[in-house]
Design a protein around this motif. Structure first.
Motif, PDB file in Angstrom:
ATOM      1  N   LEU A  46       0.823  -1.202   0.000  1.00 33.62           N
ATOM      2  CA  LEU A  46       0.000   0.000   0.000  1.00 33.62           C
ATOM      3  C   LEU A  46       0.860   1.255   0.000  1.00 33.62           C
ATOM      4  O   LEU A  46       1.852   1.337   0.735  1.00 33.62           O
ATOM      5  N   PRO A  47       0.494   2.263  -0.800  1.00 32.31           N
ATOM      6  CA  PRO A  47       1.262   3.506  -0.806  1.00 32.31           C
ATOM      7  C   PRO A  47       1.041   4.291   0.477  1.00 32.31           C
ATOM      8  O   PRO A  47       0.064   4.092   1.205  1.00 32.31           O
ATOM      9  N   ALA A  48       1.967   5.195   0.748  1.00 28.38           N
ATOM     10  CA  ALA A  48       1.841   6.052   1.931  1.00 28.38           C
ATOM     11  C   ALA A  48       0.532   6.826   1.863  1.00 28.38           C
ATOM     12  O   ALA A  48       0.140   7.330   0.805  1.00 28.38           O
ATOM     13  N   GLY A  49      -0.155   6.884   2.988  1.00 28.31           N
ATOM     14  CA  GLY A  49      -1.412   7.601   3.056  1.00 28.31           C
ATOM     15  C   GLY A  49      -2.629   6.777   2.712  1.00 28.31           C
ATOM     16  O   GLY A  49      -3.760   7.246   2.893  1.00 28.31           O
ATOM     17  N   ASP A  50      -2.444   5.569   2.213  1.00 29.14           N
ATOM     18  CA  ASP A  50      -3.584   4.706   1.901  1.00 29.14           C
ATOM     19  C   ASP A  50      -4.269   4.322   3.210  1.00 29.14           C
ATOM     20  O   ASP A  50      -3.614   3.833   4.141  1.00 29.14           O
ATOM     21  N   PRO A  51      -5.588   4.532   3.317  1.00 28.68           N
ATOM     22  CA  PRO A  51      -6.263   4.290   4.609  1.00 28.68           C
ATOM     23  C   PRO A  51      -6.549   2.825   4.904  1.00 28.68           C
ATOM     24  O   PRO A  51      -6.975   2.495   6.023  1.00 28.68           O
ATOM     25  N   ARG A  52      -6.338   1.940   3.940  1.00 27.81           N
ATOM     26  CA  ARG A  52      -6.647   0.534   4.191  1.00 27.81           C
ATOM     27  C   ARG A  52      -5.719  -0.046   5.260  1.00 27.81           C
ATOM     28  O   ARG A  52      -4.570   0.379   5.394  1.00 27.81           O
ATOM     29  N   PRO A  53      -6.224  -1.023   6.019  1.00 26.77           N
ATOM     30  CA  PRO A  53      -5.406  -1.574   7.115  1.00 26.77           C
ATOM     31  C   PRO A  53      -4.175  -2.308   6.605  1.00 26.77           C
ATOM     32  O   PRO A  53      -4.170  -2.876   5.514  1.00 26.77           O
ATOM     33  N   ARG A  54      -3.157  -2.289   7.435  1.00 27.90           N
ATOM     34  CA  ARG A  54      -1.929  -3.034   7.178  1.00 27.90           C
ATOM     35  C   ARG A  54      -1.696  -4.000   8.318  1.00 27.90           C
ATOM     36  O   ARG A  54      -2.123  -3.772   9.451  1.00 27.90           O
TER      37      ARG A  54
END
Length: 266
Positions: free
Chosen positions: A173-181
């Motif tokens: 996921l790119p920086a700032g992507d709100p999806r969970p990690r």
């Protein structure tokens, strides 16, 4: 430096035990981190027992820092709970004077590994993880180059590493992507092809001793939709500091951590 010859049958698992363990000093000044005792057994032995229960019969261990201590302690076979586990070693410290990082170490060991193999770090405590043989069969039959086990983000790594979509594909996921990690547990099933072009340019056997991390290879494969993952919700500890090691040894034992196979998937 010559490429190691694959004289023994290919190993079905590679255990990473080459790191210096700087944050664990002074404990690791005289003992490799994977040999530090956790609840009466060397940390690495927890993985060896679980591999034996799963029916794995050959494991390769890479070493560097104080590397001679590991084969001296474990020998050429581990008497596991469900049968012997043959052990062999990739001696990066002896061959190159240093550890080769994860991808470099895997490339060094590649001629001695099976087409599909388990990967696990020797400094991670996952007492209930079963190295499920059915998961290995499913992975071998599919197109993925890697299958990762992810864990909920621990306090020391709150931002996590990778995302996961509804189809089970791991996402960079790119920086700032709100999806969970989630955090990569260090346990994975890998295919040898991941360590060949176009994903990896290090020659098999890594004769020059190139040091390289694993994450860039995984990210390239994720971009192509070739990495799958699942979330592991069982106990998991990255034994990265003396405080975490002491906390593990202070916790009361359960049947699993006392040695009884509470989740026997073998």
């Amino acid at each position: 430096m010559a490429t190691p010859q694959a004289l023994e049958p290919p190993a079905e698992a590679l255990l990473l035990a080459a790191g210096r363990g700087e944050r664990m000093r002074p404990l690791t000044d005289s003992c490799p981190k994977p040999l530090l005792p956790v609840r009466g057994r060397p940390l690495l032995v927890w993985h060896l027992d679980a591999l034996s229960r799963a029916g794995v019969r050959r494991a390769l261990i890479n070493t560097a820092w104080l590397g001679e201590q590991i084969p001296a302690a474990l020998g050429n076979a581990h008497d596991g709970p469900h049968g012997p586990l043959a052990l062999s070693y990739s001696m990066e410290g002896q061959d190159f004077g240093r550890a080769l990082e994860t991808a470099g170490g895997i490339a060094r060991a590649l001629p001695r590994l099976a087409e599909v193999f388990w990967l696990a770090a020797g400094d991670v405590f996952m007492p209930d993880f079963g190295f499920d043989p059915d998961a290995r069969v499913r992975f071998a039959r599919g197109p993925a180059l890697a299958h990762l086990w992810l864990v909920p983000n621990p306090p020391h790594h709150p931002r996590g590493d990778f995302g996961l979509d509804a189809q089970g594909l791991a996402l960079d996921l790119p920086a700032g992507d709100p999806r969970p990690r989630w955090t990569y547990s260090t346990v994975a099933l890998l295919r040898r092809t991941l360590f060949e072009p176009p994903w990896c340019e290090i020659p098999p056997g890594n004769p020059e001793g190139v040091a390289a991390p694993l994450a860039p290879l995984l990210r390239r494969a994720m971009a192509a939709g070739r990495v799958t993952a699942e979330v592991w919700s069982g106990p998991w500890t990255d034994v990265g500091t003396p405080q975490r090691w002491a906390a593990l040894n202070a916790e009361p034992e359960t049947p699993a951590t006392a040695g009884a196979p509470a989740l026997d998937r073998g």
